[in-house]
Design a protein around this motif. Structure first.
Motif, PDB file in Angstrom:
ATOM      1  N   ASN A  27      -3.680  -1.191  -7.870  1.00 17.02           N
ATOM      2  CA  ASN A  27      -2.665  -1.679  -6.938  1.00 17.02           C
ATOM      3  C   ASN A  27      -1.836  -0.522  -6.386  1.00 17.02           C
ATOM      4  O   ASN A  27      -1.501  -0.500  -5.195  1.00 17.02           O
ATOM      5  CB  ASN A  27      -1.759  -2.713  -7.601  1.00 17.02           C
ATOM      6  CG  ASN A  27      -2.456  -4.032  -7.824  1.00 17.02           C
ATOM      7  OD1 ASN A  27      -3.438  -4.349  -7.149  1.00 17.02           O
ATOM      8  ND2 ASN A  27      -1.957  -4.810  -8.761  1.00 17.02           N
ATOM      9  N   LEU A  28      -1.496   0.419  -7.238  1.00 19.55           N
ATOM     10  CA  LEU A  28      -0.732   1.587  -6.802  1.00 19.55           C
ATOM     11  C   LEU A  28      -1.526   2.389  -5.783  1.00 19.55           C
ATOM     12  O   LEU A  28      -0.992   2.823  -4.759  1.00 19.55           O
ATOM     13  CB  LEU A  28      -0.385   2.452  -8.017  1.00 19.55           C
ATOM     14  CG  LEU A  28       0.475   3.684  -7.767  1.00 19.55           C
ATOM     15  CD1 LEU A  28       1.858   3.263  -7.286  1.00 19.55           C
ATOM     16  CD2 LEU A  28       0.592   4.501  -9.039  1.00 19.55           C
ATOM     17  N   GLU A  29      -2.818   2.556  -6.036  1.00 12.06           N
ATOM     18  CA  GLU A  29      -3.688   3.298  -5.117  1.00 12.06           C
ATOM     19  C   GLU A  29      -3.781   2.586  -3.768  1.00 12.06           C
ATOM     20  O   GLU A  29      -3.721   3.210  -2.720  1.00 12.06           O
ATOM     21  CB  GLU A  29      -5.082   3.427  -5.742  1.00 12.06           C
ATOM     22  CG  GLU A  29      -5.971   4.423  -5.059  1.00 12.06           C
ATOM     23  CD  GLU A  29      -7.266   4.613  -5.825  1.00 12.06           C
ATOM     24  OE1 GLU A  29      -8.188   3.804  -5.622  1.00 12.06           O
ATOM     25  OE2 GLU A  29      -7.330   5.568  -6.626  1.00 12.06           O
ATOM     26  N   LYS A  30      -3.891   1.258  -3.786  1.00 11.98           N
ATOM     27  CA  LYS A  30      -3.934   0.486  -2.543  1.00 11.98           C
ATOM     28  C   LYS A  30      -2.624   0.638  -1.774  1.00 11.98           C
ATOM     29  O   LYS A  30      -2.632   0.761  -0.550  1.00 11.98           O
ATOM     30  CB  LYS A  30      -4.195  -0.993  -2.838  1.00 11.98           C
ATOM     31  CG  LYS A  30      -5.625  -1.301  -3.173  1.00 11.98           C
ATOM     32  CD  LYS A  30      -5.812  -2.784  -3.407  1.00 11.98           C
ATOM     33  CE  LYS A  30      -7.217  -3.092  -3.854  1.00 11.98           C
ATOM     34  NZ  LYS A  30      -7.397  -4.515  -4.129  1.00 11.98           N
ATOM     35  N   ASN A  31      -1.498   0.605  -2.478  1.00 13.97           N
ATOM     36  CA  ASN A  31      -0.203   0.750  -1.819  1.00 13.97           C
ATOM     37  C   ASN A  31      -0.070   2.119  -1.162  1.00 13.97           C
ATOM     38  O   ASN A  31       0.464   2.234  -0.056  1.00 13.97           O
ATOM     39  CB  ASN A  31       0.941   0.520  -2.807  1.00 13.97           C
ATOM     40  CG  ASN A  31       1.075  -0.928  -3.201  1.00 13.97           C
ATOM     41  OD1 ASN A  31       0.606  -1.814  -2.498  1.00 13.97           O
ATOM     42  ND2 ASN A  31       1.713  -1.172  -4.339  1.00 13.97           N
ATOM     43  N   GLU A  33      -2.555   3.924  -0.009  1.00 11.20           N
ATOM     44  CA  GLU A  33      -3.427   3.878   1.169  1.00 11.20           C
ATOM     45  C   GLU A  33      -2.752   3.131   2.309  1.00 11.20           C
ATOM     46  O   GLU A  33      -2.822   3.562   3.467  1.00 11.20           O
ATOM     47  CB  GLU A  33      -4.753   3.211   0.829  1.00 11.20           C
ATOM     48  CG  GLU A  33      -5.675   4.051  -0.030  1.00 11.20           C
ATOM     49  CD  GLU A  33      -6.969   3.321  -0.376  1.00 11.20           C
ATOM     50  OE1 GLU A  33      -7.355   2.395   0.366  1.00 11.20           O
ATOM     51  OE2 GLU A  33      -7.579   3.680  -1.385  1.00 11.20           O
ATOM     52  N   ILE A  34      -2.111   2.012   1.998  1.00  8.94           N
ATOM     53  CA  ILE A  34      -1.425   1.228   3.021  1.00  8.94           C
ATOM     54  C   ILE A  34      -0.299   2.036   3.645  1.00  8.94           C
ATOM     55  O   ILE A  34      -0.133   2.053   4.874  1.00  8.94           O
ATOM     56  CB  ILE A  34      -0.892  -0.099   2.421  1.00  8.94           C
ATOM     57  CG1 ILE A  34      -2.066  -1.026   2.092  1.00  8.94           C
ATOM     58  CG2 ILE A  34       0.080  -0.781   3.364  1.00  8.94           C
ATOM     59  CD1 ILE A  34      -1.680  -2.241   1.287  1.00  8.94           C
ATOM     60  N   ILE A  35       0.466   2.737   2.832  1.00 14.05           N
ATOM     61  CA  ILE A  35       1.559   3.563   3.349  1.00 14.05           C
ATOM     62  C   ILE A  35       1.016   4.664   4.239  1.00 14.05           C
ATOM     63  O   ILE A  35       1.568   4.966   5.298  1.00 14.05           O
ATOM     64  CB  ILE A  35       2.399   4.133   2.184  1.00 14.05           C
ATOM     65  CG1 ILE A  35       3.197   3.019   1.517  1.00 14.05           C
ATOM     66  CG2 ILE A  35       3.323   5.244   2.664  1.00 14.05           C
ATOM     67  CD1 ILE A  35       3.874   3.411   0.224  1.00 14.05           C
ATOM     68  N   LYS A  38       0.010   3.124   7.552  1.00 11.26           N
ATOM     69  CA  LYS A  38       1.208   2.815   8.337  1.00 11.26           C
ATOM     70  C   LYS A  38       1.811   4.078   8.935  1.00 11.26           C
ATOM     71  O   LYS A  38       2.252   4.087  10.081  1.00 11.26           O
ATOM     72  CB  LYS A  38       2.252   2.093   7.475  1.00 11.26           C
ATOM     73  CG  LYS A  38       1.916   0.660   7.186  1.00 11.26           C
ATOM     74  CD  LYS A  38       3.016   0.000   6.369  1.00 11.26           C
ATOM     75  CE  LYS A  38       2.723  -1.453   6.106  1.00 11.26           C
ATOM     76  NZ  LYS A  38       3.802  -2.102   5.345  1.00 11.26           N
TER      77      LYS A  38
END
Length: 75
Positions: A27-31, A33-35, A38
């Motif tokens: 989940n941290l890795e996905k966050n 990537e999302i940041i 963005k």
């Protein structure tokens, strides 16, 4: 803890903690990537806005040149 049941519970707890840590890391890795996505989108948007502003300025300059040319032509 010295019994077979205690040992089994300890092993299952360690396995569960391992899965929990794995899910947290995923989940941290996905966050992250999302940041990053963005941030890249924001930079691209700012570049496009700057380009649009430059084109608007060029358009106004061309309109003024055309108006001056038409005014000189009519005189």
């Amino acid at each position: 803890m010295g019994t077979n049941t205690g040992t089994a519970i300890s092993i299952l707890t360690l396995i569960g903690m391992g899965f929990g840590a794995g899910v947290y890391y995923q989940n941290l890795e996905k966050n992250v990537e999302i940041i990053e996505i963005k941030k890249n989108n924001f930079i691209e948007l700012k570049n496009l806005v700057r380009e649009i502003d430059n084109l608007k300025i060029e358009n106004k300059e061309l309109i003024l040149k055309i108006a001056d040319y038409e005014q000189e032509k009519s005189e």
